[in-house]
Write an enzyme that holds these catalytic residues in place. Structure first.
Site, PDB file in Angstrom:
ATOM      1  N   LYS A  35       0.408 -11.599  -0.225  1.00 35.53           N
ATOM      2  CA  LYS A  35       0.103 -11.205   0.925  1.00 35.53           C
ATOM      3  C   LYS A  35      -0.939 -10.051   0.995  1.00 35.53           C
ATOM      4  CE  LYS A  35       4.013  -8.064   0.883  1.00 35.53           C
ATOM      5  NZ  LYS A  35       5.360  -7.824   1.334  1.00 35.53           N
ATOM      6  N   ARG A 130      15.044  -5.027   9.228  1.00 32.97           N
ATOM      7  CA  ARG A 130      13.876  -5.585   9.869  1.00 32.97           C
ATOM      8  C   ARG A 130      14.068  -7.111  10.210  1.00 32.97           C
ATOM      9  NH1 ARG A 130       9.244  -4.061   5.614  1.00 32.97           N
ATOM     10  NH2 ARG A 130      10.189  -5.993   4.730  1.00 32.97           N
ATOM     11  N   TYR A 259     -17.194  19.356   4.289  1.00 34.50           N
ATOM     12  CA  TYR A 259     -16.896  19.700   5.737  1.00 34.50           C
ATOM     13  C   TYR A 259     -15.548  20.539   5.656  1.00 34.50           C
ATOM     14  CZ  TYR A 259     -19.389  15.631   7.166  1.00 34.50           C
ATOM     15  OH  TYR A 259     -20.434  14.670   7.852  1.00 34.50           O
ATOM     16  N   MET A 311     -16.840  10.142   4.754  1.00 30.09           N
ATOM     17  CA  MET A 311     -17.143   8.668   4.970  1.00 30.09           C
ATOM     18  C   MET A 311     -17.602   7.949   3.611  1.00 30.09           C
ATOM     19  SD  MET A 311     -18.869   6.419   8.012  1.00 30.09           S
ATOM     20  CE  MET A 311     -18.097   7.294   9.302  1.00 30.09           C
TER      21      MET A 311
HETATM   22  C1  LIG Z   1       5.984  -7.917  -0.129  1.00 30.32           C
HETATM   23  C2  LIG Z   1       7.398  -8.440  -0.192  1.00 30.32           C
HETATM   24  C3  LIG Z   1       7.782  -8.649  -1.650  1.00 30.32           C
HETATM   25  C4  LIG Z   1       7.170  -7.848  -2.572  1.00 30.32           C
HETATM   26  O1  LIG Z   1       7.391  -6.477  -2.743  1.00 30.32           O
HETATM   27  P1  LIG Z   1       6.818  -5.723  -4.058  1.00 30.32           P
HETATM   28  O2  LIG Z   1       7.746  -4.481  -3.804  1.00 30.32           O
HETATM   29  O3  LIG Z   1       5.291  -5.508  -3.859  1.00 30.32           O
HETATM   30  O4  LIG Z   1       7.338  -6.230  -5.354  1.00 30.32           O
HETATM   31  C5  LIG Z   1       8.781  -9.244  -1.662  1.00 30.32           C
HETATM   32  N1  LIG Z   1       9.609  -9.905  -0.540  1.00 30.32           N
HETATM   33  C6  LIG Z   1       9.200  -9.791   0.525  1.00 30.32           C
HETATM   34  C7  LIG Z   1      10.040 -10.476   1.722  1.00 30.32           C
HETATM   35  C8  LIG Z   1       8.106  -9.041   0.881  1.00 30.32           C
HETATM   36  O5  LIG Z   1       7.808  -8.996   2.056  1.00 30.32           O
END
Ligand SMILES: *Cc1c(COP(=O)(O)O)cnc(C)c1O
Length: 372
Positions: A35, A130, A259, A311
């Site tokens: 992802k 969640r 800065y 930046m």
């Molecule tokens: C992102 C995610 C993972 C992977 O998590 P890591 O901590 O990067 O290994 C696994 N399962 C779900 C549902 C996720 O959203």
């Protein structure tokens, strides 16, 4: 000459980290979690290193389509399932498996027209609160799904909220196992932290699952830094961010830098000005005060930042690398050309963040080279 900042993706490190995951879960099939554009590394760039996985998990349809374009014909799992009705058409078209985490998603499936029934992963909210059905709602959701002609196999899935800390996975695991006890179907548990910390040699049999879901480990950062470093877990960084010194200043005692003048020299010193800033993805919160800097390698030698991140530029103390000057190599994280390592987790921690955020934030303006 073009601006000297560059990221490198280490394909061999991705392969190594995937093999490391398989040693912890030898019986499980592996969803390589890609992802967020493979945690900032780029789906196309990691594909060669991770195609040894059993499937790819992500949440964006565009990313799923890119994997199919690369030629991946194996399983792809949409971790959050459909966001709207027409996403299911894309799932049918691309042959995607998808999570189902709420009644609205079951409603969408019930009116979806498809020739090929979908493989779904029914998500339980076992305590993270969640996404997912609560344990006491889970069976009803399963029964509803199971009655749909649009649904083929139903797999069972949950996600741990504390696998990286002292609370561990026991409570969520118990809730999941109790609620799914006599339900058929494959199971998917375990993110990186659960794989590394809880699936070791004395793995609880109850944590065994058909599919594990590693993300961050594949990219060579530690899910539980600073308790364990990436090296403690025998991981190799999959990303290096490097640049060069494009300016040098000689400071006198009392001179300040950048800065807000947050760093003031207490003695004469040389500093290097580096072509890297927050517009490249370097955290602006990385400290560079008189008291505390952020680690950085110059010519492979460890030193610190001085002054605020701007930046396009940061400034670094050249005292530990007296031979360094214009054009010298600066490693922001990853591997220097002399082999020295600067873990992304340490850089992130200095700025109050985690390796995850830093790698995801690599900016589009940074050119990326893939090293086989
Ligand atoms: C992102 C995610 C993972 C992977 O998590 P890591 O901590 O990067 O290994 C696994 N399962 C779900 C549902 C996720 O959203």
């Amino acid at each position: 000459m073009s601006r000297p900042i560059q990221a490198q993706i280490h394909v061999e490190a991705l392969r190594h980290n995937l093999a490391r995951v398989r040693r912890s879960g030898p019986d499980a099939r592996v969803w390589a979690v890609v992802k967020a554009n493979a945690y900032g590394h780029g789906i196309e760039r990691v594909y060669e290193g991770l195609r040894g996985a059993d499937g790819f998990a992500l949440l964006d349809l565009g990313e799923a389509e890119r994997l199919r374009t690369l030629g991946w014909r194996g399983p792809i799992l949409l971790l959050e399932g459909a966001f709207e009705q027409r996403d299911l058409e894309q799932c049918s078209r691309l042959g995607l498996w998808h999570a189902v985490h709420c009644d609205e998603q079951i409603d969408m499936l019930a009116v979806h027209k498809t020739h090929v029934p979908h493989r779904v992963f029914l998500k339980m909210n076992s305590g993270m609160n969640r996404l997912g059905f609560r344990p006491e709602q889970y069976r009803a959701a399963w029964t509803r799904l199971n009655a749909l002609p649009q649904v083929d196999e139903i797999s069972l899935m949950t996600h741990f909220s504390n696998a990286d800390g002292p609370a561990g996975v026991a409570q969520q695991l118990a809730a999941f196992n109790t609620a799914t006890q006599d339900l058929p179907g494959e199971r998917s548990l375990s993110n990186s932290a659960a794989i590394l910390r809880h699936m070791g040699a004395q793995a609880a049999a109850s944590l065994r699952s058909d599919w594990i879901r590693p993300g961050i480990v594949l990219y060579g950062a530690s899910p539980d830094h600073p308790e364990h470093s990436a090296a403690d877990w025998a991981l190799q960084p999959a990303m290096t961010l490097r640049s060069r010194i494009v300016g040098v200043q000689q400071l006198a005692a009392g001179d300040s830098v950048g800065y807000g003048s947050v760093f003031t020299a207490t003695q004469p010193m040389r500093i290097g000005v580096v072509a890297c800033g927050y517009a490249d993805g370097y955290l602006r919160a990385s400290p560079g005060t008189t008291e505390r800097g952020t680690p950085v390698l110059v010519d492979g030698v460890r030193t610190r930042t001085v002054g605020r991140v701007s930046m396009d530029l940061i400034t670094v103390d050249l005292t530990p690398a007296p031979a360094a000057g214009m054009g010298s190599e600066v490693t922001l994280w990853g591997r220097a050309s002399n082999g020295a390592l600067l873990p992304i987790d340490e850089v992130a921690q200095a700025g109050g963040s985690v390796g995850y955020e830093l790698m995801c934030a690599l900016a589009a303006r940074v050119p990326v080279e893939v090293l086989a």
